[in-house]
Design a protein around this motif. Sequence first.
Motif, short mmCIF file in Angstrom:
data_model
loop_
_atom_site.label_atom_id
_atom_site.label_comp_id
_atom_site.label_asym_id
_atom_site.label_seq_id
_atom_site.Cartn_x
_atom_site.Cartn_y
_atom_site.Cartn_z
N MET A 1 64.45 40.89 40.95
CA MET A 1 63.36 41.24 40.11
C MET A 1 62.13 41.55 40.95
N ALA A 2 61.53 42.70 40.73
CA ALA A 2 60.37 43.12 41.51
C ALA A 2 59.09 42.55 40.89
N VAL A 3 58.17 42.17 41.76
CA VAL A 3 56.88 41.66 41.33
C VAL A 3 55.90 42.83 41.28
N LYS A 4 55.18 42.95 40.14
CA LYS A 4 54.20 44.02 40.02
C LYS A 4 52.93 43.68 40.78
N ASN A 5 52.43 44.64 41.50
CA ASN A 5 51.15 44.48 42.18
C ASN A 5 50.08 45.12 41.32
N TYR A 6 49.17 44.29 40.83
CA TYR A 6 48.11 44.79 39.98
C TYR A 6 46.90 45.17 40.84
N LYS A 7 46.24 46.23 40.43
CA LYS A 7 45.06 46.71 41.14
C LYS A 7 43.87 45.79 40.82
N VAL A 8 43.21 45.29 41.85
CA VAL A 8 42.07 44.41 41.68
C VAL A 8 40.82 45.28 41.57
N PRO A 9 40.01 45.12 40.49
CA PRO A 9 38.79 45.91 40.37
C PRO A 9 37.80 45.54 41.48
N VAL A 10 37.26 46.55 42.14
CA VAL A 10 36.33 46.36 43.24
C VAL A 10 34.95 46.86 42.82
N ARG A 11 33.92 46.09 43.13
CA ARG A 11 32.54 46.45 42.81
C ARG A 11 31.70 46.33 44.07
N LYS A 12 30.55 47.02 44.08
CA LYS A 12 29.65 47.03 45.22
C LYS A 12 28.45 46.13 44.96
N CYS A 13 28.11 45.30 45.93
CA CYS A 13 26.94 44.43 45.85
C CYS A 13 25.69 45.29 46.07
N VAL A 14 24.67 45.11 45.22
CA VAL A 14 23.44 45.88 45.37
C VAL A 14 22.57 45.33 46.49
N GLY A 15 22.87 44.16 47.01
CA GLY A 15 22.10 43.59 48.11
C GLY A 15 22.57 44.07 49.47
N CYS A 16 23.84 43.82 49.78
CA CYS A 16 24.38 44.16 51.11
C CYS A 16 25.19 45.45 51.11
N MET A 17 25.45 46.01 49.94
CA MET A 17 26.26 47.22 49.78
C MET A 17 27.72 47.04 50.22
N GLY A 18 28.15 45.79 50.32
CA GLY A 18 29.54 45.51 50.63
C GLY A 18 30.38 45.50 49.36
N GLN A 19 31.65 45.79 49.50
CA GLN A 19 32.54 45.82 48.35
C GLN A 19 33.39 44.56 48.31
N SER A 20 33.54 44.01 47.11
CA SER A 20 34.34 42.81 46.89
C SER A 20 35.02 42.91 45.55
N GLY A 21 35.93 42.00 45.31
CA GLY A 21 36.58 41.93 44.01
C GLY A 21 35.58 41.55 42.93
N LYS A 22 35.80 42.05 41.75
CA LYS A 22 34.88 41.83 40.63
C LYS A 22 34.68 40.34 40.34
N LYS A 23 35.71 39.54 40.45
CA LYS A 23 35.64 38.11 40.15
C LYS A 23 34.83 37.33 41.19
N GLU A 24 34.65 37.89 42.38
CA GLU A 24 33.94 37.20 43.45
C GLU A 24 32.44 37.43 43.41
#
Length: 88
Positions: A1-24
Amino acid sequence: MAVKNYKVPVRKCVGCMGQSGKKELLRVVRSKDGAVSLDPTGKMSGRGAYLCKDGKCLATARKKRSLSRALKCEIPDEVYSMLENEIN
């Protein structure tokens, strides 16, 4: 049985302009009536901006007024104090 890899939503911080996962990241939202508040669920309707859970990013966003530009309104000091409390 294959495990599905779900795409994690990524957002940009307006302070450092770094990208991280939405939940972080912290989401700040401006509602249609113009009220600015912290969105702990990430699902409130309105214009949103994201910040890292780091005091340096918050200080940079406040100094450069990038949070105000992202939300297209003035940010009250109460919102910045709520963000500082959430980070610490």
